[in-house]
Design a protein around this motif. Sequence first.
Motif, PDB file in Angstrom:
ATOM      1  N   THR A   1      28.671  47.895  80.969  1.00  0.00           N
ATOM      2  CA  THR A   1      29.065  47.643  79.582  1.00  0.00           C
ATOM      3  C   THR A   1      30.527  47.189  79.515  1.00  0.00           C
ATOM      4  OG1 THR A   1      27.572  49.429  78.993  1.00  0.00           O
ATOM      5  CG2 THR A   1      29.038  48.648  77.258  1.00  0.00           C
ATOM      6  N   ALA A   2      31.332  47.734  80.413  1.00  0.00           N
ATOM      7  CA  ALA A   2      32.744  47.337  80.448  1.00  0.00           C
ATOM      8  C   ALA A   2      32.931  45.945  81.047  1.00  0.00           C
ATOM      9  CB  ALA A   2      33.544  48.360  81.245  1.00  0.00           C
ATOM     10  N   GLY A   3      31.813  45.335  81.519  1.00  0.00           N
ATOM     11  CA  GLY A   3      31.884  43.947  81.978  1.00  0.00           C
ATOM     12  C   GLY A   3      31.852  43.742  83.477  1.00  0.00           C
ATOM     13  N   LYS A   4      31.807  44.828  84.245  1.00  0.00           N
ATOM     14  CA  LYS A   4      31.778  44.659  85.705  1.00  0.00           C
ATOM     15  C   LYS A   4      30.453  44.038  86.145  1.00  0.00           C
ATOM     16  CE  LYS A   4      34.826  47.846  88.088  1.00  0.00           C
ATOM     17  NZ  LYS A   4      35.829  48.275  87.116  1.00  0.00           N
ATOM     18  N   GLY A   5      30.465  43.269  87.234  1.00  0.00           N
ATOM     19  CA  GLY A   5      29.243  42.740  87.817  1.00  0.00           C
ATOM     20  C   GLY A   5      28.414  43.884  88.391  1.00  0.00           C
ATOM     21  N   LYS A   6      27.134  43.592  88.731  1.00  0.00           N
ATOM     22  CA  LYS A   6      26.228  44.663  89.150  1.00  0.00           C
ATOM     23  C   LYS A   6      26.731  45.419  90.391  1.00  0.00           C
ATOM     24  CE  LYS A   6      22.703  41.690  88.402  1.00  0.00           C
ATOM     25  NZ  LYS A   6      21.354  41.087  88.424  1.00  0.00           N
ATOM     26  N   ALA A   7      27.104  44.651  91.421  1.00  0.00           N
ATOM     27  CA  ALA A   7      27.539  45.299  92.668  1.00  0.00           C
ATOM     28  C   ALA A   7      28.810  46.114  92.444  1.00  0.00           C
ATOM     29  CB  ALA A   7      27.766  44.251  93.757  1.00  0.00           C
ATOM     30  N   ASN A   8      29.735  45.551  91.660  1.00  0.00           N
ATOM     31  CA  ASN A   8      30.991  46.254  91.412  1.00  0.00           C
ATOM     32  C   ASN A   8      30.790  47.477  90.530  1.00  0.00           C
ATOM     33  OD1 ASN A   8      33.533  44.932  92.625  1.00  0.00           O
ATOM     34  ND2 ASN A   8      32.241  43.202  91.989  1.00  0.00           N
ATOM     35  N   ALA A   9      29.802  47.415  89.614  1.00  0.00           N
ATOM     36  CA  ALA A   9      29.510  48.573  88.768  1.00  0.00           C
ATOM     37  C   ALA A   9      28.969  49.717  89.618  1.00  0.00           C
ATOM     38  CB  ALA A   9      28.510  48.199  87.676  1.00  0.00           C
ATOM     39  N   ILE A  10      28.088  49.388  90.572  1.00  0.00           N
ATOM     40  CA  ILE A  10      27.556  50.413  91.489  1.00  0.00           C
ATOM     41  C   ILE A  10      28.700  51.038  92.279  1.00  0.00           C
ATOM     42  CG2 ILE A  10      26.178  50.766  93.582  1.00  0.00           C
ATOM     43  CD1 ILE A  10      24.276  48.559  92.487  1.00  0.00           C
ATOM     44  N   SER A  11      29.536  50.165  92.823  1.00  0.00           N
ATOM     45  CA  SER A  11      30.653  50.634  93.633  1.00  0.00           C
ATOM     46  C   SER A  11      31.573  51.557  92.823  1.00  0.00           C
ATOM     47  CB  SER A  11      31.414  49.422  94.165  1.00  0.00           C
ATOM     48  OG  SER A  11      32.553  49.823  94.850  1.00  0.00           O
ATOM     49  N   ALA A  12      31.867  51.158  91.573  1.00  0.00           N
ATOM     50  CA  ALA A  12      32.771  51.959  90.733  1.00  0.00           C
ATOM     51  C   ALA A  12      32.152  53.315  90.397  1.00  0.00           C
ATOM     52  CB  ALA A  12      33.115  51.191  89.456  1.00  0.00           C
ATOM     53  N   ALA A  13      30.822  53.317  90.118  1.00  0.00           N
ATOM     54  CA  ALA A  13      30.144  54.580  89.785  1.00  0.00           C
ATOM     55  C   ALA A  13      30.184  55.530  90.979  1.00  0.00           C
ATOM     56  CB  ALA A  13      28.700  54.309  89.370  1.00  0.00           C
ATOM     57  N   ILE A  14      29.928  54.979  92.168  1.00  0.00           N
ATOM     58  CA  ILE A  14      29.968  55.786  93.392  1.00  0.00           C
ATOM     59  C   ILE A  14      31.368  56.372  93.595  1.00  0.00           C
ATOM     60  CG2 ILE A  14      29.917  55.625  95.929  1.00  0.00           C
ATOM     61  CD1 ILE A  14      27.110  55.611  94.876  1.00  0.00           C
ATOM     62  N   GLU A  15      32.378  55.523  93.384  1.00  0.00           N
ATOM     63  CA  GLU A  15      33.747  55.992  93.608  1.00  0.00           C
ATOM     64  C   GLU A  15      34.168  57.054  92.585  1.00  0.00           C
ATOM     65  OE1 GLU A  15      35.490  55.585  96.344  1.00  0.00           O
ATOM     66  OE2 GLU A  15      33.751  54.456  97.018  1.00  0.00           O
ATOM     67  N   ASP A  16      33.608  56.996  91.351  1.00  0.00           N
ATOM     68  CA  ASP A  16      33.878  58.053  90.363  1.00  0.00           C
ATOM     69  C   ASP A  16      33.512  59.412  90.955  1.00  0.00           C
ATOM     70  OD1 ASP A  16      34.616  56.174  88.548  1.00  0.00           O
ATOM     71  OD2 ASP A  16      32.785  56.272  87.322  1.00  0.00           O
ATOM     72  N   TYR A  17      32.296  59.482  91.516  1.00  0.00           N
ATOM     73  CA  TYR A  17      31.823  60.749  92.083  1.00  0.00           C
ATOM     74  C   TYR A  17      32.553  61.083  93.387  1.00  0.00           C
ATOM     75  CZ  TYR A  17      28.104  61.450  88.701  1.00  0.00           C
ATOM     76  OH  TYR A  17      27.417  61.695  87.556  1.00  0.00           O
ATOM     77  N   ALA A  18      32.826  60.045  94.198  1.00  0.00           N
ATOM     78  CA  ALA A  18      33.519  60.276  95.474  1.00  0.00           C
ATOM     79  C   ALA A  18      34.860  60.959  95.209  1.00  0.00           C
ATOM     80  CB  ALA A  18      33.717  58.955  96.222  1.00  0.00           C
ATOM     81  N   ALA A  19      35.562  60.513  94.162  1.00  0.00           N
ATOM     82  CA  ALA A  19      36.868  61.090  93.840  1.00  0.00           C
ATOM     83  C   ALA A  19      36.711  62.574  93.469  1.00  0.00           C
ATOM     84  CB  ALA A  19      37.508  60.326  92.687  1.00  0.00           C
ATOM     85  N   GLN A  20      35.658  62.892  92.689  1.00  0.00           N
ATOM     86  CA  GLN A  20      35.421  64.298  92.312  1.00  0.00           C
ATOM     87  C   GLN A  20      35.147  65.156  93.539  1.00  0.00           C
ATOM     88  OE1 GLN A  20      32.662  65.319  89.102  1.00  0.00           O
ATOM     89  NE2 GLN A  20      32.690  63.181  88.463  1.00  0.00           N
ATOM     90  N   PHE A  21      34.305  64.629  94.443  1.00  0.00           N
ATOM     91  CA  PHE A  21      33.941  65.398  95.632  1.00  0.00           C
ATOM     92  C   PHE A  21      35.140  65.584  96.551  1.00  0.00           C
ATOM     93  CE2 PHE A  21      29.061  64.802  95.882  1.00  0.00           C
ATOM     94  CZ  PHE A  21      28.972  65.272  94.581  1.00  0.00           C
ATOM     95  N   GLU A  22      35.936  64.519  96.697  1.00  0.00           N
ATOM     96  CA  GLU A  22      37.103  64.636  97.568  1.00  0.00           C
ATOM     97  C   GLU A  22      38.065  65.680  97.024  1.00  0.00           C
ATOM     98  OE1 GLU A  22      38.235  60.560  98.019  1.00  0.00           O
ATOM     99  OE2 GLU A  22      37.132  60.373  99.907  1.00  0.00           O
TER     100      GLU A  22
END
Lengths: 89, 568
Positions: free
Chosen positions: B102-123
Amino acid sequence: MAQRTVSIASSVGLHARPAAIFVEQASQSGLDVEIGRPGEDAVDATSILGVMALGAKHGEEVVLTAEGEGAEEVLDGLVELLSRDLDAE
Amino acid sequence: MTDSTATPPTDAELRRGIGVSPGTAYGPVVQVAPAVTAPANEAPTTDPEAALVDVKAAFDSVAADLEGRARHADDTAQQILKATALIAKDKGLHKAAGKHLTAGKGKANAISAAIEDYAAQFEALGGYFAERVTDLRDVGSRAIAAVLGVPAPGVPHFDVPSVIVAEDLAPAETATLDRALVAGIITQAGGRTSHTAILAAQMGIPAVVQCPDATQIAPGTRVAVDGDSGEVTLNPTGAYVDGLRERREKRAAALTATSGPGRTKDGHHVALLANIGGIKDAEEAGPQDLEGVGLFRTEFVFLSSDKAPTVEEQTEIYTKVFAPFGDRRVVVRTLDAGADKPLAFADLGPEENPALGRRGLRLSAERPDLLDAQLEALENARKATGADVRVMAPMVATAEEAAWFARRVRENGLPKAGVMIEVPGAALRAEHVLGDCDFGSLGTNDLAQYTMAADRMQGELSDLLDPWQPAVLDVIKAACDGAAKAGKPMGVCGEAGGDPLLALVLTGLGVGSLSMAPSKVSMVRFALSLHSLADCQGLAARALAAPTAAEAAAAVKEAAHEELSVLI
C-alpha cells in the motif's frame, strides 16, 4: 468472550517448537484466539511470528482470550498445552 | 588411456581448484541456487490489492514446498521444516507485506521489508530468537524467488547421481544431502578446512573447493571431479572418464588390500583413529576397521541447547557415543566454544578477534562449572561402557594451563589427560606443556592458522593454510621432539593426518597416532604398509628441506612408493 491466565511451563519459553505446536492447535480451533501479557496488547495466537515475537519466557504469565462457539473448550485445551513442558517431550 | 588422464583432451575444459575430499566422481551438474534478494530497481506497486494476492500466493507456494519436503525428512529436519512452513503461512507477515505494498513498494521489496520488520524484533529479543532470523530470511528469499519467477534458493530436487555445485554450502545444506545421489561436490568459495570440506570428507564424497567460476557452469553439464588433485574437467572425453574409473578401481582394490591396525612395512605401529562429532558419527565409525576415536568434538552437546546440559543429559549422550567402540580408545576434546560460536548460557560477550579470544580452555577457566559437569559425565559414561576414554583440552598455550586441566581431569576420576597442540607457543614448549599430561594431539588446522596468521575460514588464504607449509612442518617437528623428550606420545587429529603422503611425513617426525575422517583411514593404512619407518623419516627430511609447500609435497610424492603415487 472467554479468558484464561496460565504460566508458561516450557523450560526455554515459548520459542520455535513449543510456539509451533501452540499455533497449530490455536489455528485448528477456527476461532479468533489471542495471547498476550496481562495488561498489555495481545497478539493473534494463530501467528507464529507474533507468538514468537512476544518472547514469553519460562514461568511468565500470559492471558488467552477467544471468541465464538466452543471458546471455553478451546481455551481449556490451550491452557493444558502451555502447562506442559513441550521442550521435554 | 593413461595418457588421457595426464592431459585432458582439448575439447574438454579444465578448472583447477583444491581437492579436499579424496576420490573421483563423474556426473551432471546440479547448481545450488544462491539466496535471492529484492531488486533495487523494482517497479512500484500501483494496485496493492492485486499485488497482495500474488504475494500471498508466493508465500503459500513456499509453505507448500516446505511441507512437501517435511514429509520426506527425518524427525529433526521435519520439525524445522514444518515450523518454517508456519512462518510462510503467517497472517501477520502477509499483513505486514500488504502494508508495504500500500505504501507503494514493489512485490519483492514489500516481502523483504515485512521480513526485516520481524527480523529486527527477533534480533532485539536476542538468544534463541535471534538465531531464528536465519529461518525467517530463508522464507523471505524463497518468497521473493517465487514472485520474481526465478529458481528457489538451495539444493533443487534431483534424482540421478549428480555433482553438486555452489558458491559455498551452508553446514545444514551439506548435512541434509542424500549421500546416494551426491556423486561429488564443487564449490567456488570455501577452503581446505571449511565445514563443507570436513563434512564431505566425513561423508566420503569427493570434493573440490576454490574452483574458478564454478557457479557459471550450466546445469546438466557433465563434469569429472578429482578430489585428490583438485581438477574439475567439463565435458571430459570417454577416455578421460575411463581413466578416472580405472584409477577409482585401482584405488578400491588398494583400499581393501590391507586391514587391521596401522603399521609401517617394518611393523612400526601407528594407531589409525576416527574424527567424530556426534552419536550418528560414532554409530557409523564403530563397526569400521579402526582403532578407536582420536577426536570426539563435543560442541554439539552444548550448541543445540539454551541452557547448560545437565550431568545426566551429558552422561546419556557420551554413553551412546562410547558404546559402539567397546574397549577401544576414545579421545574426547572438552568444550571448544568461543565468541564465534557463542553459547546462550556461557556468553562472555562479543570479541574483536574470536580466534584469539576467550575460547576453548580459556572459556573453561572462566566457567569451571561447565568443565566439571562435562568431566563428571565423561567419567560416568566411561564407567558405564568400559571404553578407553582419554580427555584433552583445546586451545592450551602454557604448561600451567595444561597442569590445571590435568588436575581437574584426574580429580574427576578420569585416568588420562592430554592437551591439543594447536597454539604454536605450546608446540615449541611441548616438553614442558606435556609435563603433567599423558599425551598431546596436534590440531593441524588451527596450528596452521596460528602459525601462518591466516584465518582458516578465509577461502582465499588456502595456500597459507596448507599443512605442507614448511613453517607448519617445523612447528610440528618441534612439538614431536618435545613430546619425545618428555616421553609422552604425540598424535595428530587435524585433517593433515588423513592425507596419505602427509601421514608418512608425520610418522617420520615421530607421530604415533593419526585421526581423520573414517573414509580416509584405509588409504592411509595402505600408504603406511608400503613404507618402513626409516622411509618415513627420509620423506620427512625431504619435506623439511623444501623451501615451499608445493615443493615439499612434490618432493615427497616423487620419493613415495609408486603403488601409492599412482593413486593420488
